[in-house]
Motif scaffolding. Structure first.
Motif, PDB file in Angstrom:
ATOM      1  N   LYS A 188       0.831  -1.217   0.000  1.00 46.09           N
ATOM      2  CA  LYS A 188       0.000   0.000   0.000  1.00 46.09           C
ATOM      3  C   LYS A 188       0.862   1.261   0.000  1.00 46.09           C
ATOM      4  N   VAL A 189       1.892   1.281   0.842  1.00 44.84           N
ATOM      5  CA  VAL A 189       2.746   2.469   0.928  1.00 44.84           C
ATOM      6  C   VAL A 189       3.541   2.643  -0.364  1.00 44.84           C
ATOM      7  N   GLU A 190       4.028   1.554  -0.930  1.00 46.99           N
ATOM      8  CA  GLU A 190       4.747   1.646  -2.219  1.00 46.99           C
ATOM      9  C   GLU A 190       3.829   2.184  -3.315  1.00 46.99           C
ATOM     10  N   ALA A 191       2.580   1.722  -3.369  1.00 43.75           N
ATOM     11  CA  ALA A 191       1.630   2.201  -4.373  1.00 43.75           C
ATOM     12  C   ALA A 191       1.330   3.689  -4.176  1.00 43.75           C
ATOM     13  N   ALA A 192       1.156   4.111  -2.929  1.00 41.27           N
ATOM     14  CA  ALA A 192       0.894   5.524  -2.653  1.00 41.27           C
ATOM     15  C   ALA A 192       2.106   6.374  -3.016  1.00 41.27           C
ATOM     16  N   HIS A 193       3.306   5.877  -2.722  1.00 38.79           N
ATOM     17  CA  HIS A 193       4.529   6.608  -3.054  1.00 38.79           C
ATOM     18  C   HIS A 193       4.668   6.751  -4.574  1.00 38.79           C
ATOM     19  N   LYS A 194       4.398   5.689  -5.306  1.00 36.26           N
ATOM     20  CA  LYS A 194       4.466   5.752  -6.772  1.00 36.26           C
ATOM     21  C   LYS A 194       3.489   6.792  -7.303  1.00 36.26           C
ATOM     22  N   CYS A 195       2.297   6.818  -6.728  1.00 36.78           N
ATOM     23  CA  CYS A 195       1.286   7.797  -7.132  1.00 36.78           C
ATOM     24  C   CYS A 195       1.791   9.221  -6.883  1.00 36.78           C
ATOM     25  N   ALA A 196       2.406   9.453  -5.724  1.00 30.62           N
ATOM     26  CA  ALA A 196       2.936  10.783  -5.392  1.00 30.62           C
ATOM     27  C   ALA A 196       4.072  11.171  -6.333  1.00 30.62           C
ATOM     28  N   VAL A 197       4.959  10.233  -6.631  1.00 28.17           N
ATOM     29  CA  VAL A 197       6.072  10.506  -7.552  1.00 28.17           C
ATOM     30  C   VAL A 197       5.533  10.834  -8.942  1.00 28.17           C
ATOM     31  N   ASP A 198       4.572  10.042  -9.413  1.00 28.33           N
ATOM     32  CA  ASP A 198       3.974  10.295 -10.734  1.00 28.33           C
ATOM     33  C   ASP A 198       3.301  11.656 -10.780  1.00 28.33           C
ATOM     34  N   PHE A 199       2.591  12.013  -9.713  1.00 24.05           N
ATOM     35  CA  PHE A 199       1.934  13.324  -9.646  1.00 24.05           C
ATOM     36  C   PHE A 199       2.963  14.453  -9.724  1.00 24.05           C
ATOM     37  N   ALA A 200       4.019  14.330  -8.920  1.00 25.33           N
ATOM     38  CA  ALA A 200       5.045  15.379  -8.915  1.00 25.33           C
ATOM     39  C   ALA A 200       5.683  15.521 -10.292  1.00 25.33           C
ATOM     40  N   ARG A 201       6.001  14.414 -10.947  1.00 25.40           N
ATOM     41  CA  ARG A 201       6.615  14.465 -12.290  1.00 25.40           C
ATOM     42  C   ARG A 201       5.668  15.072 -13.304  1.00 25.40           C
ATOM     43  N   THR A 202       4.379  14.702 -13.231  1.00 26.28           N
ATOM     44  CA  THR A 202       3.384  15.244 -14.153  1.00 26.28           C
ATOM     45  C   THR A 202       3.270  16.756 -13.995  1.00 26.28           C
ATOM     46  N   ALA A 203       3.424  17.224 -12.767  1.00 26.67           N
ATOM     47  CA  ALA A 203       3.333  18.661 -12.489  1.00 26.67           C
ATOM     48  C   ALA A 203       4.653  19.381 -12.772  1.00 26.67           C
ATOM     49  N   GLY A 204       5.642  18.649 -13.271  1.00 24.71           N
ATOM     50  CA  GLY A 204       6.923  19.262 -13.601  1.00 24.71           C
ATOM     51  C   GLY A 204       7.875  19.383 -12.430  1.00 24.71           C
ATOM     52  N   GLY A 205       7.611  18.664 -11.377  1.00 27.25           N
ATOM     53  CA  GLY A 205       8.468  18.740 -10.195  1.00 27.25           C
ATOM     54  C   GLY A 205       9.035  17.385  -9.832  1.00 27.25           C
ATOM     55  N   GLU A 206       9.514  17.318  -8.625  1.00 27.71           N
ATOM     56  CA  GLU A 206      10.010  16.049  -8.103  1.00 27.71           C
ATOM     57  C   GLU A 206       9.931  16.091  -6.584  1.00 27.71           C
ATOM     58  N   LEU A 207       9.903  14.924  -5.975  1.00 29.72           N
ATOM     59  CA  LEU A 207       9.896  14.860  -4.516  1.00 29.72           C
ATOM     60  C   LEU A 207      11.290  15.183  -3.990  1.00 29.72           C
ATOM     61  N   ALA A 208      11.350  15.900  -2.916  1.00 31.17           N
ATOM     62  CA  ALA A 208      12.628  16.201  -2.275  1.00 31.17           C
ATOM     63  C   ALA A 208      12.981  15.010  -1.384  1.00 31.17           C
ATOM     64  N   SER A 209      13.740  14.062  -1.932  1.00 36.82           N
ATOM     65  CA  SER A 209      14.042  12.816  -1.211  1.00 36.82           C
ATOM     66  C   SER A 209      14.675  13.062   0.145  1.00 36.82           C
ATOM     67  N   ASP A 210      15.481  14.125   0.263  1.00 36.28           N
ATOM     68  CA  ASP A 210      16.136  14.407   1.545  1.00 36.28           C
ATOM     69  C   ASP A 210      15.143  14.852   2.619  1.00 36.28           C
ATOM     70  N   LYS A 211      13.934  15.259   2.211  1.00 38.80           N
ATOM     71  CA  LYS A 211      12.911  15.660   3.176  1.00 38.80           C
ATOM     72  C   LYS A 211      11.856  14.575   3.383  1.00 38.80           C
ATOM     73  N   CYS A 212      11.966  13.476   2.659  1.00 38.87           N
ATOM     74  CA  CYS A 212      10.989  12.386   2.749  1.00 38.87           C
ATOM     75  C   CYS A 212      11.432  11.358   3.782  1.00 38.87           C
TER      76      CYS A 212
END
Length: 162
Positions: A32-56
């Motif tokens: 479940k957490v992996e699926a939610a994380h993938k969704c968040a990563v895909d959303f950020a990329r679609t919006a032209g951004g990326e997740l700040a891994s150092d803050k995750c």
């Protein structure tokens, strides 16, 4: 597009977001957490951004430690929008965070003992700083052993009467 991850509760505040998943199966929790994380990563990329891994970070069950690509940090407690969150199973002792807060309040009570004010002044100071011990965030439980409660009470009473 719209994506849903069943059994996962998303939350967001400003540019921060979190997800919470609960299940009896550790394997299913990771899924479940992996699926939610993938969704968040895909959303950020679609919006032209990326997740700040150092803050995750992952949080809660140790099974999540190191399970998300690019996220190395796993926490037992953290502060979220002015409130503290701890992960627990039914227990009869204090978490490290709770122990730290109780110790801090005991130290505050020791300092209040030395302030040259009367009884009511000390009581007012102890009441004002009590949130250091009880988190000041509404309902919670304090699964401390009776000896710990007595030690805390002793420090408070010494501060009042000394």
């Amino acid at each position: 597009t719209r994506a849903e991850v069943g059994g996962v509760v998303p939350r967001s505040y400003a540019d921060d977001m979190s997800v919470a998943a609960r299940t009896r199966s550790k394997v299913r929790l990771v899924q479940k957490v992996e699926a939610a994380h993938k969704c968040a990563v895909d959303f950020a990329r679609t919006a032209g951004g990326e997740l700040a891994s150092d803050k995750c970070f992952t949080f809660g069950d140790e099974v999540l430690r190191g399970k998300l690509e690019g996220i190395e940090t796993h926490l037992d407690s953290f502060r979220l929008v002015g409130g503290s969150v701890t992960s627990e199973v039914e227990r009869a002792d204090l978490t490290a965070l709770e122990q730290k807060r109780i110790a801090h309040y005991k130290e505050t009570a020791r300092k209040i003992r030395k302030v040259p004010v009367g009884f009511y002044g000390r009581v007012r100071m102890l009441k004002t700083t009590a949130s250091q011990a009880h988190w000041g965030q509404g309902s919670h439980k304090l699964p401390a052993a009776p000896i710990e409660i007595r030690k805390l009470r002793t420090e408070v009473l010494k501060a009042i009467w000394d």
